[in-house]
Each structure stands twice: as C-alpha cells, then as structure tokens.
Write an enzyme that holds these catalytic residues in place. Structure first.
Site, PDB file in Angstrom:
ATOM      1  N   LYS A 546      -9.629  -2.829  -0.300  1.00 41.52           N
ATOM      2  CA  LYS A 546      -8.703  -2.602  -1.417  1.00 41.52           C
ATOM      3  C   LYS A 546      -7.666  -3.710  -1.360  1.00 41.52           C
ATOM      4  CE  LYS A 546      -7.844   1.526   0.501  1.00 41.52           C
ATOM      5  NZ  LYS A 546      -7.966   2.479  -0.591  1.00 41.52           N
ATOM      6  N   THR A 653      -9.427   4.852  -6.651  1.00 36.09           N
ATOM      7  CA  THR A 653     -10.733   5.022  -7.273  1.00 36.09           C
ATOM      8  C   THR A 653     -11.822   4.574  -6.299  1.00 36.09           C
ATOM      9  OG1 THR A 653     -10.295   2.918  -8.399  1.00 36.09           O
ATOM     10  CG2 THR A 653     -10.103   4.924  -9.703  1.00 36.09           C
TER      11      THR A 653
END
Ligand code: 376
Length: 673
Positions: A546, A653
C-alpha cells in the site's frame, strides 16, 4: 446475446492491423507491436457495443452519474477488456495460433497509473462495476501526460522516474476534438447592467484560456454488451486566440497561453493524502471540472429545454474535495449563462452534487489561500463568497449568537477557502467509505455539519471489482470456484456464499492449498526474475502492500521484522519460515516515509545475506508497487497486513482484495477491516 467470437476473423484483423500500423508482417512485428495490433482488434470488438450503449442511453434517457475524480488508477486495459467481453480464452487461443503468448503480450501494456492509491483505484473499480450493473455513468478526469512516478531502488533508497505512459500511444482511447471546451483562468470580472433582462451580467475579461479536448476510454461491462465512457481531458492552446494575440502584438500573452496548456495536464501530483496547495493543482482542478460541467450541461440541453430539472438527469459525484469547484462552476453556468436567479440555481446545484470523504487526515484537508483562489478564478470566487455569505446566515439562524460555530463551519475563514465545507454546503449527500469512518465523520470530524444537516450524511462502504481482483488475477482460484459452484458468481458475487458448504471438506481445502501454492510459485518466479531475490515458496508470505504512510504503520511491521531477526539470532528458530513482503511508494517530499523505505531496504540487505537467519526469514521490498504488481502479489498472500492506527484508515480496499484471494487478515479494527 453477446456476439460470438470469430477466431479466424480476429486473427485476420490482427495481421491487418500490424500491416496498417507498422508496414510489417506479423512475423516481423515486435511484441509491443503485436500488443498494439491486438488491442486495436479488441477495441474494434468493443466499438459497436459502445455505440449501441450510448444510443440506448440517448433513447431511454436515464439519470447519469458523472464520477468526477482527479484520479483513475486503471492499471492495464487489455486483459480486463477481454474478460468483460467474454472472449478471454478465445483470444488467448487465437494468439497461441499466431505463435504469441498472451501473458507476454499483456506485459507490453504500461499501467494507466493516473492515480496515487486508494482513492484513484476505487474510482477505477467503480467504473467497472457501474458498467457491469448497467448504470449510465461517466468517469470525468484528466489525461495526465505523466502518471504516477515509477519507483526505482538505488543503493537502498527510492528514486523517482517519470512515467511516460503514452510514449507508444494508447490504443484504447479516442480523441474527440468536436467536443472541446474553452476553460478560462485569471483576469477580472466586469459587471454590466443588462437593461433588457433587468439584471447585472458578470463578464470575465483579460483572462487566459485553454482548449480542453476530451479523450474517451471505453469501460466494458461484464458480458452485458454495455460500454460506458471514461472521459479524460487534455489541454491544448487555443490556436485562433493565439493568432489574434499575435496580431494585436500581445506576443507574451500568446506564449503564456501556450505554456498554460502545456503545463496544466503535464503530471499527476504524487502526494497521496496530502494537500499540495500549489497553483498548478488548482488549475488542474478547475480545468477538468469546468470542461466536464460544460459537457454535462450541453448534453442535457440537447434533449431537455427546462434547465430547472437538470438534477433529475445528472449527479456529480465528487471524489473527495479535489473536484469541489464543480459546485461553484455549476452555479456560474446556471447564473451567468442560463440566466437563472440565485435560489433556482442553488436548488439545482445542491440537488446535483454529492460528496464522498476519503480521509480524516488533517494534512489532507484542502484549504486554498483566498489570494490565490480569487486571482485564478475571479468569477468562481465571487460565487463562493455568496455561497459562504448565505451559509453563514443559515448557521447564525440555527445558532444565534454562536460566533464560535460560524468560525468553525464557514467556507471562507482565516484567509482560506475550505473545500470540504463548500462540498458539504453544496451537496445533497455526504458519505464516508466504511461504517466506522462514517461514524467518525458524524461524531467527530464533521460533527457540526452532521448536527445541522443530519439527513445529508450516509455511509457507502467501499468495494472492489471481482473481474480484476479475482477472475483476471487468479485464474486457478476462479477455475476451482467455478467447478464447485458454477459460474453464476461472476455476475452475482453473493453466490460465493455457496462455498461455505465446503468449509469442512478436506479435499476442497487441500485443493485450495494447491491453488495458493501455484500462486506462490508464480510470485516467487516473478520476484526472482525481476529483483533477483530467491524466496521459499514453503514459507509464510506475510504481505503489506500500500502507499507508505506513517498511519499505515509499515514502520511497526519493520520493527516486528527486527524483533524476529534478533529472536532467530538468539536461536529461536520459527517452526515455519516467513517471507515478509513490502511494496510501497513514498511521496517524493515525504522524508519520514522515504526513511522507512530505506529501513526496510537495509533489513532486506542484512537479513537476506545473513546465513544464520535467511533460511527462516526473508524480506522483500517490491520495486514500483502498482496495480499490475498487485495482481501478481495478492493471490500469493498467506497473511494480509492491515495494521493502520485505528481510526485513520477510512476504509482500505487492499484488505478486501486479499480476503477475496484467500489470505488471512492480520488487522486492527479500522476502516472496513
Ligand atoms: C489524496 C490523494 C491524492 C492527492 C491528494 C490527496 C489529498 C487528500 C486525500 C487523498 N487521498 C485519499 O484521501 C485517499 O486515497 N484515501 C483513501 O481512499 C480509499 C478509498 O476510499 C480508502 O479505502 C482508504 O482508506 C483511504 O485512505
């Protein structure tokens, strides 16, 4: 019915494309050229449905959502389009016959990396889902010449390389110069009394302007013949204007306009969840918003004569505050061009706009200095002043004598334009992106606004598209699921619940382990080929990929790695070896984030080269983590790290993508975890 795939015709078309594009036979073509030729053939297969969908929308005249976003992190298009057309296996076979490996061809495509991270990828997933569900929807954005920088690792540090993603051309886009719009910046506003209309007219004078030229990218729905549009705007100089200026001898002005056009769409700002405050960023925002709002109004007026009902046919969904000038731009067009009264225009605007909040990080809040805002957008600023004036009146009416409330809630305050406040005042809907996040907005961050207008607030928990994050990235798992429960889950994800029936089935669980192992081997090979690090497929793949942010706590994960290293050094050998995988880009100016990457790279160097430890523990920092790498990494994961400082990750997500691919989540109670 979907059109049946005609293999022979497809092969002939690919050959023709190679000939027409490159004056080569297919045997002489490079893999990149074959990629282009195949993509044009796929676009050709899309184009009839694209035409038909738009004609059908024209006929049915449904309400249309304009998903307005500074970012669309699309990744690659070819494989996704093939899947959604329903022709993936057939095209793969056709290429096989031509002597090409589809994987190699797909690898020729650069990622469309017109986004930073979560917010931009969410926009891309939503476009896929909107088309699959048959909603009339446009994505509205910017055609950046350079996307998210490419990350190179050099001597233990991140180095940023420009992402020239358009260098070989983008086979899927269509330039639409006939829909170009003019966008004006700067100058001043002249007020002239219009005696016929008996009202003042506001005319922008002495401005610079650019020509916004749209490029349309098809968004193919999953096997439903629907093709929506992502419309991204390019900036060009206004040529006749330029001539005019030359004639008047305004040489410098002509040159400046040329530069304005060149600079505006040059590059995506790479600072994720951080307010940039740069003039060029505000120019980008107004540029694509003005063009998109003009286009939406024009489209509406083609079919409808009563502008008062615009909101019945259009919603502007604002992806965070970055597109919030849309509120004032819609007001400007309704007031100055459509000649409406303020109250009418405000009613239409506030029934059209809707705002999604994606972060509560204070440093992400957009607050433009009034000096800059009013200089760049003089008419828009006047309108924002009036919106603020009326909004403040409303606050005073509800909370008489409470100037503290006014100070906290005003749109204009302390020399700044507070974009979130403008977005809330100008929208009928304000949503957070997970239940917890929405609760935090209502009870803390936006409490004053929630108290005053609770009906606007609502939650929309994020989601992901299963087409890319299961069917495309994990063929073995997709096949296994299909064998167990059929292929209905491809349209209706709820059917995956049928898998619960196999929870205790030894054979099925073993098969699941085999699928995981196949994906781990694929990742092992990928890491070996691309970064020369050999990892053990029998180790636990413990993965955190991420954007790099303090609140996401990669540093805490790194501390765990240090602990583990020291523990093994002390002789505590883990029963199962562990491979800790990181992937993260740091914003170029985010020093601490870059330091954390450096720390991880130092650990990688130290641990992987320590013969006492490396059989049991390895560290891999994936270079240039992006959508395509995510598609390799996520299916291979055993442990998904979702360890943000509680309350700070609005939704996440990636967490969902890992879960869908059978990883165990190690997470804090945050966001949508
Ligand atoms: C920005 C992104 C790019 C440039 C400027 C920004 C300024 C503020 C905020 C940005 N981005 C986000 O807020 C963002 O990406 N938030 C993430 O959105 C995802 C989709 O809703 C969530 O899943 C993540 O939890 C959230 O961090």
């Amino acid at each position: 019915m979907l059109k049946k795939f005609d293999k022979k015709a497809f092969i002939a078309e690919v050959k023709d494309n190679v000939k027409a594009l490159y004056r080569k036979t297919i045997d002489e073509a490079t893999q990149q050229q074959v990629f282009q030729a195949v993509s044009y053939a796929v676009k050709d297969a899309i184009i009839d449905n694209w035409l038909e969908t738009q004609a059908q929308y024209e006929k049915d005249d449904p309400k249309t959502v304009y998903y307005m976003s500074m970012e669309f992190l699309m990744g690659r298009a070819l494989g996704n389009n093939m899947i959604n057309l329903g022709d993936y296996d057939e095209i793969k076979e056709a290429l096989d016959e031509l002597g090409f490996d589809l994987n190699v061809i797909e690898d020729q495509e650069p990622d469309a990396a017109l986004g930073n991270g979560g917010l931009g990828r969410l926009a891309a997933c939503f476009l896929d889902s909107l088309a699959t569900l048959g909603y009339s929807a446009y994505g509205c954005g910017i055609r950046y010449r350079y996307g998210m920088f490419k990350q190179k690792i050099e001597d233990g540090y991140q180095v940023e390389i420009p992402d020239n993603w358009l260098k070989d051309g983008n086979p899927f886009e269509l330039r639409r110069p006939e829909y170009a719009k003019e966008v004006k910046f700067g100058g001043y506003v002249q007020v002239e009394y219009d005696s016929a209309a008996r009202r003042n007219r506001f005319i922008q004078k002495g401005y610079q302007s650019v020509r916004a030229v749209p490029y349309d990218i098809p968004i193919v729905g999953y096997k439903n013949k629907i093709v929506n549009t992502l419309r991204v705007w390019d900036a060009e100089p206004i040529s006749d204007f330029q001539l005019d200026s030359f004639n008047k001898g305004e040489y410098m002005k002509a040159v400046e306009q040329e530069n304005l056009a060149k600079n505006i769409v040059e590059v995506l700002y790479p600072a994720d969840e951080h307010y940039a405050g740069k003039e060029l960023r505000l120019k980008q925002q107004y540029f694509f918003i003005s063009a998109s709002v003009q286009a939406a109004i024009e489209k509406y007026k083609k079919k409808h004569s009563d502008i008062h009902k615009f909101y019945e046919k259009a919603t502007f969904q604002l992806n965070d505050t970055h597109p919030t000038v849309a509120v004032a731009e819609l007001m400007r067009i309704l007031l100055d061009e459509e000649g409406l009264e303020w109250d009418e225009a405000w009613e239409i605007t506030t029934k059209t706009c809707a705002y999604t909040n994606h972060t509560i990080m204070a440093e992400a809040l957009e607050k433009w200095p009034i000096e800059l805002f009013s200089r760049l957008l003089p008419r828009i600023y006047q309108i924002v002043e009036e919106i603020n004036h009326r909004f403040v009146e409303q606050i005073r009416m509800m909370y008489p004598g409470n100037e503290h409330k006014v100070a906290k809630m005003a749109i204009l305050y302390d020399g700044q334009v507070r974009m979130a406040h403008l977005a809330i005042a100008g929208s009928f809907s304000v949503n957070g992106v997970a239940r917890l996040h929405t609760e935090i907005l209502e009870k803390q961050e936006l409490k004053d606004f929630y108290d005053m207008m609770p009906d606007k607030f609502n939650n929309k928990t994020n989601g992901i598209t299963f087409r890319r994050w299961l069917i495309h990235c994990n063929e073995p798992l997709t096949d296994m699921i299909t064998q167990l429960i059929g292929d209905g889950f491809r349209q209706d994800a709820m059917q995956l619940e049928k898998l619960a029936g196999y929870a205790g089935d030894e054979k099925v669980l073993n098969r699941l382990l085999e699928v995981k192992m196949a994906n781990k081997r694929r990742l092992k090979k990928y890491i070996l080929d691309t970064q020369g690090i050999d990892i053990d497929e029998n180790s636990i793949f413990d993965i955190q990929v991420k954007r790099l942010h303090e609140y996401k706590r990669q540093q805490m994960n790194a501390l765990y790695v240090i602990f583990k290293y020291l523990d093994i050094k002390r002789g505590n050998i883990p029963s199962t070896p562990v491979t800790v995988i990181f992937g993260a880009k740091a914003a170029p100016a985010y020093t601490i984030a870059k330091d954390i990457i450096h720390l991880i790279l130092c650990l990688q160097q130290l641990i992987n080269n320590d013969p006492d430890v490396s059989p049991y523990l390895k560290v891999v920092m994936i270079e240039n983590y992006n959508v395509t790498k995510a598609e390799y990494i996520i299916p291979a994961c055993d442990v998904s790290e979702q360890i943000s400082l509680a309350s700070k990750e609005a939704s996440g997500t990636g967490n969902m993508k890992f879960m869908l691919n059978g990883a165990v989540t190690l997470g804090t109670m945050d966001g949508a975890n």
